[in-house]
Design an enzyme around this catalytic site. Structure first.
Site, PDB file in Angstrom:
ATOM      1  N   ASP A  59       0.841  -1.201   0.000  1.00 45.11           N
ATOM      2  CA  ASP A  59       0.000   0.000   0.000  1.00 45.11           C
ATOM      3  C   ASP A  59       0.875   1.248   0.000  1.00 45.11           C
ATOM      4  O   ASP A  59       0.749   2.113  -0.871  1.00 45.11           O
ATOM      5  CB  ASP A  59      -0.924   0.000   1.225  1.00 45.11           C
ATOM      6  CG  ASP A  59      -1.700  -1.295   1.347  1.00 45.11           C
ATOM      7  OD1 ASP A  59      -2.504  -1.575   0.450  1.00 45.11           O
ATOM      8  OD2 ASP A  59      -1.474  -2.035   2.321  1.00 45.11           O
ATOM      9  N   GLU A 119       1.592  -6.573  -5.267  1.00 46.64           N
ATOM     10  CA  GLU A 119       1.351  -5.763  -6.469  1.00 46.64           C
ATOM     11  C   GLU A 119       2.599  -5.015  -6.937  1.00 46.64           C
ATOM     12  O   GLU A 119       2.982  -5.080  -8.097  1.00 46.64           O
ATOM     13  CB  GLU A 119       0.213  -4.762  -6.209  1.00 46.64           C
ATOM     14  CG  GLU A 119      -0.065  -3.899  -7.424  1.00 46.64           C
ATOM     15  CD  GLU A 119      -1.354  -3.106  -7.355  1.00 46.64           C
ATOM     16  OE1 GLU A 119      -2.335  -3.578  -6.763  1.00 46.64           O
ATOM     17  OE2 GLU A 119      -1.376  -1.993  -7.913  1.00 46.64           O
TER      18      GLU A 119
HETATM   19  C1  LIG Z   1      11.834  -6.872  -0.517  1.00 47.42           C
HETATM   20  C2  LIG Z   1      11.744  -5.379  -0.627  1.00 47.42           C
HETATM   21  C3  LIG Z   1      10.571  -4.771  -1.038  1.00 47.42           C
HETATM   22  N1  LIG Z   1      10.509  -3.428  -1.149  1.00 47.42           N
HETATM   23  C4  LIG Z   1       9.258  -2.769  -1.563  1.00 47.42           C
HETATM   24  C5  LIG Z   1       8.814  -3.031  -2.973  1.00 47.42           C
HETATM   25  C6  LIG Z   1       7.335  -2.727  -2.849  1.00 47.42           C
HETATM   26  O1  LIG Z   1       7.130  -1.325  -2.966  1.00 47.42           O
HETATM   27  C7  LIG Z   1       6.993  -3.192  -1.439  1.00 47.42           C
HETATM   28  C8  LIG Z   1       6.337  -4.541  -1.399  1.00 47.42           C
HETATM   29  O2  LIG Z   1       5.028  -4.442  -1.893  1.00 47.42           O
HETATM   30  P1  LIG Z   1       4.335  -5.599  -2.701  1.00 47.42           P
HETATM   31  O3  LIG Z   1       5.288  -6.144  -3.633  1.00 47.42           O
HETATM   32  O4  LIG Z   1       3.065  -5.068  -3.268  1.00 47.42           O
HETATM   33  O5  LIG Z   1       4.031  -6.750  -1.638  1.00 47.42           O
HETATM   34  P2  LIG Z   1       3.412  -6.697  -0.144  1.00 47.42           P
HETATM   35  O6  LIG Z   1       2.896  -8.016   0.172  1.00 47.42           O
HETATM   36  O7  LIG Z   1       4.422  -6.154   0.784  1.00 47.42           O
HETATM   37  O8  LIG Z   1       2.247  -5.685  -0.228  1.00 47.42           O
HETATM   38  C9  LIG Z   1       0.891  -5.780  -0.493  1.00 47.42           C
HETATM   39  O9  LIG Z   1       0.295  -6.424  -1.455  1.00 47.42           O
HETATM   40  C10 LIG Z   1      -0.900  -5.757  -1.863  1.00 47.42           C
HETATM   41  C11 LIG Z   1      -1.490  -6.477  -3.025  1.00 47.42           C
HETATM   42  C12 LIG Z   1      -1.859  -5.647  -0.707  1.00 47.42           C
HETATM   43  O10 LIG Z   1      -2.903  -4.832  -1.047  1.00 47.42           O
HETATM   44  C13 LIG Z   1      -1.190  -4.974   0.417  1.00 47.42           C
HETATM   45  O11 LIG Z   1      -2.043  -4.955   1.525  1.00 47.42           O
HETATM   46  C14 LIG Z   1       0.117  -5.575   0.735  1.00 47.42           C
HETATM   47  O12 LIG Z   1      -0.011  -6.782   1.385  1.00 47.42           O
HETATM   48  O13 LIG Z   1       8.201  -3.219  -0.720  1.00 47.42           O
HETATM   49  C15 LIG Z   1      11.603  -2.624  -0.880  1.00 47.42           C
HETATM   50  O14 LIG Z   1      11.529  -1.392  -1.023  1.00 47.42           O
HETATM   51  N2  LIG Z   1      12.749  -3.225  -0.450  1.00 47.42           N
HETATM   52  C16 LIG Z   1      12.866  -4.569  -0.301  1.00 47.42           C
HETATM   53  O15 LIG Z   1      13.945  -5.053   0.100  1.00 47.42           O
END
Ligand SMILES: Cc1cn([C@H]2C[C@H](O)[C@@H](COP(=O)(O)OP(=O)(O)O[C@H]3O[C@@H](C)[C@H](O)[C@@H](O)[C@H]3O)O2)c(=O)[nH]c1=O
Length: 382
Positions: free
Chosen positions: A19, A279
């Site tokens: 999010d 996402e």
């Molecule tokens: C592993 C990693 C990720 N990130 C960032 C990348 C992304 O912006 C974020 C992770 O987000 P996501 O990939 O979307 O996975 P996520 O599982 O963390 O996020 C979400 O999924 C959505 C579908 C739901 O609506 C949300 O509620 C939430 O669960 O973290 C970093 O900046 N550094 C890191 O080392």
């Protein structure tokens, strides 16, 4: 582009980092590339700090990368018409404070109000993207904006110049080595097949690690701290903290710290294969131009399996090994194949996966980028 110069973006962190990850990316891009004065209202600064270490978790208001960040503590608050921006975005249908809605109504020129929805490859979004509804009491119009994979949707978030940066990085072996060395990788780990692994706790990680352990080719698997902690700890035989690593058979597992968003992009660019989730990392893997496997965010009544299949239909139509492995990875498959067999079939199709990653990127680039598409929509007289 228009007289729309101020934008308020309301974000609630439901869980994890997607999010705030998406909102932060969008806010920065609107400010940087379109000179919009963005205020990002977010309720959870602790999660925010995980992806942007400069965030002050106790500050009510702070400026980060040119974006005003407001700690959104409650639904109360006093707002006047002057407080309301030209564009108002509620992310994933969050309720914005009632007093803010009243102030929107009091504004001489009503703001352009969006609900920015979640990403899905399902066909129905094409019929819903851009639709509007009128608030029953206040008469304000809200537009539904859907990211997506076709020209009848809002497209994907993509910063200007990202494909060029990605290509330059991937063509520069020294930059890649230096980046990986800074994360603690040894030269041997860097020379192996490099895989990043970001997934939810229910993924069959132990099975996948075992398949890599007995593979013919050395693999280095990079896992962010806190991800798949049980399976990683079992493999390592010690706590899965950042910097920990171990080698068994053909597999080395190394735990990485959670890195800032821009470095996470570089990590995806540096790897030969990326396991991503949710996402935002899912979209970033598509811009990385490398093969990837998606762990979809679980939803009630297995709704996510439908969404996964819709994506695989678009992306992996000609890649049966990817479909089969993805379905099993997400608990949606009915394959009798073992994990070593699933992995072997996948590995043998890697050149085709790589070709598809590039072709898909070209297809997605043709859609324009979500921030630009959203501003164009906002500026269109209606
Ligand atoms: C592993 C990693 C990720 N990130 C960032 C990348 C992304 O912006 C974020 C992770 O987000 P996501 O990939 O979307 O996975 P996520 O599982 O963390 O996020 C979400 O999924 C959505 C579908 C739901 O609506 C949300 O509620 C939430 O669960 O973290 C970093 O900046 N550094 C890191 O080392």
């Amino acid at each position: 582009m228009t007289s729309l110069t101020r934008l308020d973006l309301f974000c609630r962190v439901v869980d994890n980092y997607g999010d705030i990850g998406i909102c932060w990316r969008l806010a920065r891009q609107l400010q940087r590339e379109h000179a919009i004065a963005v205020t990002l209202w977010v309720d959870d600064l602790v999660s925010f700090r995980r992806i942007c270490s400069a965030v002050e978790v106790t500050a009510d208001t702070q400026l980060q990368a040119g974006v005003t960040v407001r700690h959104w503590r409650s639904m109360d608050g006093v707002f006047t018409a002057d407080d309301v921006a030209d564009i108002v975005i509620e992310f994933f249908a969050v309720d914005i404070p009632p007093a803010y809605l009243q102030a929107m109504r009091a504004r001489a020129v009503r703001p352009v109000w969006f609900n920015l929805e979640g990403l899905t490859a399902e066909e129905w979004v094409e019929g819903c993207h851009g639709l509007s509804s009128t608030h029953p009491q206040l008469g304000l119009i809200k537009h539904f904006f859907f990211p997506g994979f076709t020209a009848k949707t809002g497209g994907l978030l993509l910063e200007a110049g990202l494909p060029q940066q990605r290509r330059a990085f991937q063509a520069d072996a020294a930059a890649r080595s230096a980046f990986l060395a800074a994360l603690g990788l040894t030269p041997d780990e860097t020379a192996a097949r490099l895989v990043s692994l970001f997934c939810y706790p229910h993924a069959p990680v132990a099975e996948l690690l075992a398949a890599w352990q007995h593979d013919v080719t050395p693999t280095t698997c990079l896992v962010p701290e806190g991800v798949a902690a049980d399976a990683v700890q079992a493999f390592l035989g010690k706590a899965a903290v950042a910097g920990a690593s171990a080698t068994h058979g053909a597999l080395t597992v190394r735990v990485l710290p959670f890195v800032p968003q821009d470095d996470y992009d570089r990590l995806l660019w540096a790897c030969d294969l990326n396991f991503v989730r949710g996402e935002d990392s899912f979209v970033r893997a598509q811009w990385a131009g490398r093969p990837f496997v998606w762990h979809i965010y679980p939803q009630d009544e297995q709704l996510h399996h439908k969404k996964l299949r819709a994506f695989l239909q678009r992306y992996a139509d000609t890649l049966p090994a990817l479909s089969e492995l993805s379905l099993q990875w997400n608990g949606a498959g009915n394959s009798a194949a073992s994990w070593p067999a699933l992995w072997t079939a996948y590995r043998e199709q890697m050149p085709a996966m790589q070709a598809q990653a590039e072709a898909w990127q070209q297809q997605m680039l043709a859609l324009g980028d979500l921030a630009g598409n959203l501003l164009r929509f906002a500026a269109t007289p209606r």
